[in-house]
Design a protein around this motif. Structure first.
Motif, PDB file in Angstrom:
ATOM      1  N   TYR A 130       0.851  -1.183   0.000  1.00 28.78           N
ATOM      2  CA  TYR A 130       0.000   0.000   0.000  1.00 28.78           C
ATOM      3  C   TYR A 130       0.885   1.231   0.000  1.00 28.78           C
ATOM      4  N   VAL A 131       0.400   2.286  -0.642  1.00 26.55           N
ATOM      5  CA  VAL A 131       1.116   3.561  -0.690  1.00 26.55           C
ATOM      6  C   VAL A 131       0.526   4.465   0.391  1.00 26.55           C
ATOM      7  N   ILE A 132       1.387   5.050   1.210  1.00 22.75           N
ATOM      8  CA  ILE A 132       0.942   5.940   2.285  1.00 22.75           C
ATOM      9  C   ILE A 132       0.559   7.283   1.675  1.00 22.75           C
ATOM     10  N   ASN A 133      -0.718   7.645   1.807  1.00 21.81           N
ATOM     11  CA  ASN A 133      -1.202   8.916   1.277  1.00 21.81           C
ATOM     12  C   ASN A 133      -1.107  10.027   2.305  1.00 21.81           C
ATOM     13  N   SER A 134      -1.432   9.708   3.546  1.00 21.19           N
ATOM     14  CA  SER A 134      -1.345  10.715   4.596  1.00 21.19           C
ATOM     15  C   SER A 134      -1.085  10.016   5.920  1.00 21.19           C
ATOM     16  N   ARG A 135      -0.574  10.772   6.844  1.00 19.38           N
ATOM     17  CA  ARG A 135      -0.310  10.257   8.189  1.00 19.38           C
ATOM     18  C   ARG A 135      -0.512  11.389   9.167  1.00 19.38           C
ATOM     19  N   ARG A 136      -0.923  11.007  10.376  1.00 18.62           N
ATOM     20  CA  ARG A 136      -1.018  12.026  11.423  1.00 18.62           C
ATOM     21  C   ARG A 136      -0.953  11.337  12.769  1.00 18.62           C
ATOM     22  N   ARG A 137      -0.530  12.084  13.710  1.00 19.87           N
ATOM     23  CA  ARG A 137      -0.440  11.573  15.076  1.00 19.87           C
ATOM     24  C   ARG A 137      -1.769  11.786  15.773  1.00 19.87           C
ATOM     25  N   VAL A 161      -2.806   6.289   9.686  1.00 23.41           N
ATOM     26  CA  VAL A 161      -2.218   6.259   8.359  1.00 23.41           C
ATOM     27  C   VAL A 161      -3.319   5.979   7.349  1.00 23.41           C
ATOM     28  N   SER A 162      -3.377   6.762   6.282  1.00 30.24           N
ATOM     29  CA  SER A 162      -4.316   6.542   5.185  1.00 30.24           C
ATOM     30  C   SER A 162      -3.527   6.017   3.989  1.00 30.24           C
ATOM     31  N   CYS A 163      -3.927   4.838   3.483  1.00 28.92           N
ATOM     32  CA  CYS A 163      -3.189   4.189   2.404  1.00 28.92           C
ATOM     33  C   CYS A 163      -4.117   3.770   1.278  1.00 28.92           C
ATOM     34  N   SER A 164      -3.544   3.591   0.101  1.00 26.64           N
ATOM     35  CA  SER A 164      -4.270   3.003  -1.027  1.00 26.64           C
ATOM     36  C   SER A 164      -3.392   1.908  -1.628  1.00 26.64           C
ATOM     37  N   HIS A 165      -4.039   0.918  -2.231  1.00 26.06           N
ATOM     38  CA  HIS A 165      -3.303  -0.199  -2.819  1.00 26.06           C
ATOM     39  C   HIS A 165      -2.426   0.311  -3.963  1.00 26.06           C
ATOM     40  N   VAL A 166      -1.295  -0.367  -4.190  1.00 28.65           N
ATOM     41  CA  VAL A 166      -0.374   0.077  -5.237  1.00 28.65           C
ATOM     42  C   VAL A 166      -1.007   0.036  -6.626  1.00 28.65           C
ATOM     43  N   MET A 167      -2.067  -0.750  -6.806  1.00 26.93           N
ATOM     44  CA  MET A 167      -2.744  -0.802  -8.103  1.00 26.93           C
ATOM     45  C   MET A 167      -3.251   0.585  -8.513  1.00 26.93           C
ATOM     46  N   PHE A 168      -3.625   1.409  -7.541  1.00 25.21           N
ATOM     47  CA  PHE A 168      -4.154   2.733  -7.854  1.00 25.21           C
ATOM     48  C   PHE A 168      -3.064   3.706  -8.327  1.00 25.21           C
ATOM     49  N   LYS A 169      -1.803   3.283  -8.281  1.00 28.10           N
ATOM     50  CA  LYS A 169      -0.723   4.096  -8.843  1.00 28.10           C
ATOM     51  C   LYS A 169      -0.755   4.068 -10.365  1.00 28.10           C
TER      52      LYS A 169
END
Length: 161
Positions: free
Chosen positions: A24-31, A42-50
């Motif tokens: 998965y690709v990390i789109n955003s992160r926050r504490r 952590v907000s992620c999307s599958h690498v297929m969406f690249k």
């Protein structure tokens, strides 16, 4: 997790892997600080969406073609990604007449392939499997009821043995 670990391990646009081995690709992160707990959301999307990052070349654009096999279109997407993504066609698909295909990016081209050929997608990192049907209909219905902190699952047989 210290601040250095947070920046190093959870790098934006970096890859993380789940327990099944999917990337998965990390789109955003926050504490997130709740009381004494410090967690990372952590907000992620599958690498297929690249695939959206790859533009389809004008040379692969199809204005109109009759009786096109699905492999011709998937090979065009593979060429657009430079071989980064590959396809595995696990079923036999009928030929389809194609009109105005490949004008945008590779993800939209794949979406058009899925809708034209009524395929289902099973991504395995950079290998994308195309099938007619994923899973099966075995005639069972699952109904879940939550009552008084107990979980009750009722399986109904629909006449299939």
């Amino acid at each position: 997790m210290s601040s250095d670990e947070y920046r190093e391990i959870i790098a934006l646009k970096g890859h993380v892997q789940d327990e099944r081995g999917q990337l998965y690709v990390i789109n955003s992160r926050r504490r997130n600080r709740e009381g004494k707990k410090l967690t990372a959301q952590v907000s992620c999307s599958h690498v297929m969406f690249k695939l959206a990052d790859y533009k389809m070349p004008y040379s692969l654009y199809i204005s109109e073609a009759y009786g096109v096999h699905i492999s011709r279109l998937t090979d065009a997407i593979i060429a657009a990604t430079g071989g980064r993504f590959t396809f595995s066609i696990d079923d036999t698909f009928d030929l389809y007449d194609v009109k105005d295909w490949g004008r945008t990016n590779a993800l939209e081209a794949l979406s058009a392939v899925i809708s034209m050929y009524v395929a289902e997608v099973d991504p395995d990192n950079f290998v994308i499997h195309l099938r007619k049907k994923i899973g099966g209909d075995f005639g069972h219905q699952y109904r879940i009821n939550k009552m008084n902190n107990y979980l009750k699952v009722l399986v109904i047989n629909m006449g299939h043995d």
